[in-house]
Structure formats: C-alpha cells, structure tokens
Scaffold this motif. Structure first.
Motif, short mmCIF file in Angstrom:
data_model
loop_
_atom_site.label_atom_id
_atom_site.label_comp_id
_atom_site.label_asym_id
_atom_site.label_seq_id
_atom_site.Cartn_x
_atom_site.Cartn_y
_atom_site.Cartn_z
N TRP A 151 0.84 -1.20 0.00
CA TRP A 151 0.00 0.00 0.00
C TRP A 151 0.88 1.26 0.00
N VAL A 152 1.88 1.28 0.86
CA VAL A 152 2.77 2.44 0.96
C VAL A 152 3.63 2.57 -0.31
N ALA A 153 3.99 1.44 -0.90
CA ALA A 153 4.86 1.46 -2.08
C ALA A 153 4.25 2.20 -3.26
N ARG A 154 2.94 2.36 -3.26
CA ARG A 154 2.30 3.10 -4.35
C ARG A 154 2.78 4.54 -4.40
N ARG A 155 3.28 5.06 -3.29
CA ARG A 155 3.68 6.46 -3.20
C ARG A 155 5.19 6.67 -3.34
N ILE A 156 5.95 5.62 -3.62
CA ILE A 156 7.41 5.74 -3.67
C ILE A 156 7.82 6.78 -4.70
N GLY A 157 8.65 7.73 -4.26
CA GLY A 157 9.15 8.76 -5.15
C GLY A 157 10.64 8.99 -4.97
N SER A 158 11.32 8.04 -4.36
CA SER A 158 12.76 8.17 -4.14
C SER A 158 13.41 6.80 -4.25
N THR A 159 14.60 6.77 -4.81
CA THR A 159 15.32 5.51 -4.97
C THR A 159 15.65 4.89 -3.61
N GLY A 160 16.03 5.74 -2.65
CA GLY A 160 16.35 5.23 -1.32
C GLY A 160 15.18 4.50 -0.69
N TRP A 161 13.99 5.10 -0.78
CA TRP A 161 12.80 4.45 -0.24
C TRP A 161 12.44 3.21 -1.05
N ALA A 162 12.65 3.24 -2.35
CA ALA A 162 12.35 2.07 -3.18
C ALA A 162 13.20 0.88 -2.77
N VAL A 163 14.48 1.11 -2.54
CA VAL A 163 15.38 0.04 -2.12
C VAL A 163 15.02 -0.44 -0.71
N ALA A 164 14.78 0.50 0.19
CA ALA A 164 14.45 0.15 1.58
C ALA A 164 13.18 -0.69 1.65
N LEU A 165 12.12 -0.23 0.99
CA LEU A 165 10.86 -0.96 1.03
C LEU A 165 10.94 -2.28 0.26
N GLY A 166 11.78 -2.34 -0.77
CA GLY A 166 12.00 -3.59 -1.48
C GLY A 166 12.62 -4.64 -0.57
N PHE A 167 13.65 -4.25 0.18
CA PHE A 167 14.27 -5.17 1.15
C PHE A 167 13.28 -5.56 2.24
N LEU A 168 12.51 -4.60 2.72
CA LEU A 168 11.54 -4.90 3.77
C LEU A 168 10.49 -5.91 3.28
N LEU A 169 9.97 -5.69 2.08
CA LEU A 169 8.99 -6.63 1.53
C LEU A 169 9.59 -8.02 1.36
N ALA A 170 10.82 -8.09 0.84
CA ALA A 170 11.47 -9.38 0.65
C ALA A 170 11.65 -10.12 1.97
N GLY A 171 12.07 -9.40 2.99
CA GLY A 171 12.29 -10.03 4.29
C GLY A 171 11.02 -10.54 4.92
N VAL A 172 10.00 -9.70 4.95
CA VAL A 172 8.73 -10.10 5.55
C VAL A 172 8.11 -11.24 4.75
N ALA A 173 8.11 -11.12 3.42
CA ALA A 173 7.51 -12.16 2.57
C ALA A 173 8.30 -13.46 2.64
N GLY A 174 9.61 -13.37 2.76
CA GLY A 174 10.43 -14.57 2.86
C GLY A 174 10.10 -15.39 4.09
N ASN A 175 10.02 -14.75 5.24
CA ASN A 175 9.67 -15.48 6.45
C ASN A 175 8.20 -15.90 6.45
N LEU A 176 7.33 -15.09 5.84
CA LEU A 176 5.92 -15.46 5.74
C LEU A 176 5.76 -16.72 4.87
N THR A 177 6.55 -16.83 3.82
CA THR A 177 6.50 -18.02 2.97
C THR A 177 6.77 -19.28 3.79
N ASP A 178 7.77 -19.22 4.68
CA ASP A 178 8.05 -20.36 5.55
C ASP A 178 6.85 -20.66 6.44
N ARG A 179 6.26 -19.62 7.02
CA ARG A 179 5.13 -19.82 7.93
C ARG A 179 3.91 -20.42 7.20
N MET A 180 3.79 -20.11 5.93
CA MET A 180 2.65 -20.61 5.16
C MET A 180 2.87 -22.03 4.62
#
Length: 192
Positions: A104-133
C-alpha cells in the motif's frame, strides 16, 4: 493562455510547480527498483533456505569463517530471537498485514532510497511469511528456516538480513529528511 501570476490555463508548463506530484515516469522507475530489489532478495532468501534444508539437515555445523560465522540449521516457530514460540499463527497474520501495508505504501514511492528500503523490507517479511505458510507443521504455523550463526547471537536467515538492511535504509532516509514520495522535509519542520 495565461492566468494571473503567469500560470498557464491549459496546464502545459515548463516543469512541475511546487505543489505538483512527481512525473509518472519517475514513479514508475522507482516502482521498478522496488519490485526488482524485492523479487531478487526474496528469491535469494527462498533458494538459500531450500539449499540449507537440503544440505544441512542431520549434519554438524559448517564453519564458513572459523568460529565467527557458521551454518547451523534451525527451525524457528517464533519471532526474532525465538520469542513467542506459541504465537506462530499471530505472527503469520501480522506478516500478512505487513506485506499488505508495504504494498500500500509502495504506491507512493518517489525516491530511490525508499524504493530500495521498502523492497528489502517486503522481501524479508515475505520470505519469512512463505516459511510460515508452506513449511511444517502446516499453513500459518510453519517454522522459519534459519541457518546463519554468529557467536552470542540468534541464528538468522537472508530474510532477517533484508529486514535489518531495510531498517537502516529507512533510518537514513528519515535522517536525510526524505519522505516516501521523494519530497524533502524542510529544516524548520525537522527542528520541531
């Protein structure tokens, strides 16, 4: 045609005004960076866990850098530092909510720094969620695969590294005064 103070009535200006949003091409570029970082880091996490389970099961620790860094397979039902091991389903639900919030927040990304940060955050959360699922003992209750071991530190995985990198990058953006949309916080606002 021109309106008062030189503003165009037809909307064709030489550049965006102070209240204009970033151009669509710029936003699209940042979303590509976000998606690229998220997908790449997620794939590295999933593949590294599959390799760890395949190669480290029923095997003693593998020393990578002496006693400093070892590979040691652990299945973690809890959260960070193996806390809350009885709340795996709650952590799964919180992870689903976190993935939705990041997207939801990623829809507003307007900076490369935020794009990289949120990309890593999504990967980390989704990676551990995949194990839980998808890992035993079952959906929403699966145990997260951890395999990197440092002395005097809990065993962790690539997804955990991604979350930590994201946290550092988010702090850097905040201290630089860069908002998610790429605009900057004025010094007066930061001083309050």
């Amino acid at each position: 045609m021109q309106a008062a103070r030189g503003a165009s009535l037809t909307g064709d200006q030489d550049g965006p005004g102070p209240d204009a949003t970033r151009p669509t091409g710029s936003r699209a570029r940042h979303l590509v960076v976000f998606a690229g970082v998220a997908l790449t880091a997620y794939v590295v996490d999933v593949v590294s866990k599959a390799v760890a389970v395949d190669r480290l099961a029923d095997r003693p620790d593998v020393e990578l850098v002496g006693d400093l860094l070892k590979l040691h397979l652990v299945r973690n039902p809890g959260a960070a530092f193996s806390t809350g091991t009885g709340y795996t389903e709650l952590f799964s639900l919180l992870s689903v909510a976190a993935v939705v919030a990041i997207l939801w927040v990623a829809r507003r990304i307007g900076s490369t720094g935020w794009a990289v940060a949120l990309g890593f955050l999504l990967a980390g959360v989704a990676g551990n969620l995949t194990d839980r699922m998808f890992r035993a003992p079952g959906p929403m209750r699966g145990h997260v695969v951890d395999f990197f071991m440092l002395p005097h530190w809990p065993v962790f995985n690539v997804a955990d590294i991604c979350i930590d990198v994201a946290a550092v990058l988010i702090l850097v953006q905040v201290f630089r005064g860069v908002r998610i949309d790429g605009s900057r916080v004025e010094r007066e606002e930061r001083g309050r």
